[in-house]
Structure formats: C-alpha cells, structure tokens
Design an enzyme around this catalytic site. Structure first.
Site: not given
Length: 322
Positions: A46-49, A80
């Site tokens: 994903q774009a961010e975790t 996020n």
C-alpha cells in the site's frame, strides 16, 4: 511455526470502502523488530503501512511509525495517522474523553488529535499539523513541465471555468508556480491552469527524482482551482517517486501545506479549504483543512475495508530492536 499478528485495511478520507486512500494498519506492534516493519509494508504494497506502538515521549497516547511500500519511513500527519486514529475510535480502543484531546507521537514530535462523532454517527478525526515552513521555488519551467508531462503554458494555477460543480476559490495569479511547503513533510506544490491539465499530467518518475532533491521536496502535489466536485475548493493529484509512491488517492501531508499556500497568497477564503483528490484513480477522496492561529489541521473520515492475520516466521521476531 508462525507468529500471528492482526492487521486491518482502512480506506481513509472517505466514509465508504473502496474509495479514499487505503492504509494497512498493524496494531500493538511493540514486539515487532524495527527491521521487520519495512518488510511488512512491502508485503502489503500500500502507499503506507502504519504500526501502532507505545509512546516514548511524554504526553503522547500512541506512537505511530509509517512506511511506504518501498520501505521508506515517513513522518507527516496525513492518511497514515488519520486512518490509525479512526480505527482506534471505531473499534472502541479510545474510550470516552471530553476534557482534553488525544496526542500522537510521530518521530520526535507530539501532535494533537481530535476525535468527534458527527450527527450521522460517523467518526471525524482531526490531525493538527505544524505551522507551515515555506521552502524553495522550482524556477526551471522547462524542466518542470517535462518532468510532469504537461505543456509549459499549463504551469500556473488559475480559476479555469470554476467547474461544473460550481466550486473553486477563484484565480490564483499571485501563487508561485512551484514551491516546496512543509507542515511536517516537505512537498513541491505545483499549480496548473485547470483540472483538465491536472488530470492529463503524466509525471516522469526519473525526471522528478532528479529535480526534487534540488529544492528539498519529497513528493509533488498538482492542483487546480476549478474542481468539478460540489463543495470542493481545489482539484489535486499527488505523486512521490522519491518514496516509491506512483500516485496517492488522498494526501493529508500535502493538503495542509497547500491550504497554507492558498491562504498566504490570497485565493483561499476564511479558515477552511476542501480538497478533492483521487478521481484519476477512481478512488474519490475529500480532505478538509481548517486553521487555528495559522496552524493547519486536517479532518477526514475512514471506512474499514478488511481485517486479517499476518503469519510471520518466529525466527524473525527473536532479535527485537527498539
């Protein structure tokens, strides 16, 4: 043998699943070794975790660490963080508190978080960011246009036709064409003459990676002042080749800086700016930015899209680092 770790997938800056910006969330992550976190982020892709941990600074309720799919740690207060706090509130982990706000630790900073129930029963999360820091302008129009895949004459925000939805905040003739602004993460904000130019842009990752370090920018926020979405003020797209993000459906860490730039140069009216993003990815998102004493806060909602269990090799947990 495997060690089982729960996770959630939360769609942020929308109140419906399969819209907004997906966030992979790993709660209660204190026992995970630091070196395992970027590997898990790459697995989710994903774009961010975001990993939820116990705080290490006074006054913080939770510590958040976030990594992109490329394994790069990021510290801005955007989707996020908003998705993590929405999840905590939605599943009842926060309890009831009216006397004081919550606080999150992002890197070395402790920032305020507001949790409120709307009249429709949905949870609104508000993240206070830093006061804006205005960085360098990128003045090489030819190089910038090539890197963004736009015509030179498209550079520079204007009012356009104000959109079918009747939104927009008017012409932005006093705005810089491209300037780095940070409210926690430094992004290059590039105004284009209309939403058609924003939608048609074809960013070149290699060219942007060559340009951005020279002005101290992490990602690029393309915007126009003629959104089609009713009630919105700005139409935007975000790319961050430095952190391995091809395109982001909703970017709170860029929305705050953009709202600050618009207020500074006049086109924004009042203490509220609403940004529509994600349409190019068929994941419509809405980000609201408000101000108190010139410090921006980003507000949004989220929706739970999935829950599951990570199965991690036991040997990967043996050498824990803080």
């Amino acid at each position: 043998m495997a060690h089982c770790v729960p996770y959630a997938l939360v769609d942020v800056f929308s109140d419906e699943p399969l819209q907004g910006n997906p966030l992979a969330l790993v709660p209660d992550a204190d026992e995970l070794p630091q070196e395992l976190m970027p590997r898990i982020a790459r697995e989710f892709n994903q774009a961010e975790t975001t990993f939820l941990l116990s705080p290490t600074r006074p006054g913080a309720d939770w510590r958040l660490r976030s990594f992109t799919a490329a394994g790069v740690e990021v510290f801005g207060a955007g989707h996020n963080a908003l998705g993590a706090w929405w999840w905590l509130a939605a599943i009842g982990r926060l309890g009831h508190r009216e006397d004081r706000p919550w606080h999150q630790q992002l890197g070395s900073e402790v920032l305020e978080v507001g949790i409120a129930g709307g009249p429709d029963g949905l949870v609104d999360v508000t993240l206070r960011q830093r006061a804006a820091e205005y960085g360098q302008e990128l003045t090489d129009r030819t190089a910038l246009a090539r890197a963004l895949g736009v015509d030179d004459e498209d550079l520079g925000a204007g009012g356009g036709d104000r959109g079918a939805g009747g939104g927009g905040i008017g012409a932005g003739g006093g705005l810089p064409v491209a300037q780095v602004v940070s409210t926690g993460a430094a992004h290059l904000l590039v105004g284009l003459r209309g939403r058609a130019a924003v939608d048609a842009a074809a960013p070149d990752a290699a060219r942007l990676r060559a340009l951005l370090p020279g002005v101290g920018g992490q990602g690029v926020y393309l915007y126009a002042l003629d959104p089609a979405e009713p009630g919105a003020d700005v139409h935007a797209r975000f790319v961050n080749p430095v952190a391995g993000i091809t395109e982001d459906p909703a970017t709170g860490s860029a929305a705050g800086p953009l709202a600050c730039l618009l207020r500074r140069h006049g086109p924004a009216v009042g203490d509220r700016v609403t940004i529509a993003q994600g349409h190019a990815l068929d994941r419509p998102s809405r980000i609201q930015v408000t101000f108190a004493d010139d410090v921006p806060s980003v507000t949004g909602r989220a929706a739970l899209a999935a829950e599951g269990t990570l199965r991690l090799p036991v040997h990967s947990l043996r050498a824990r680092t803080s």
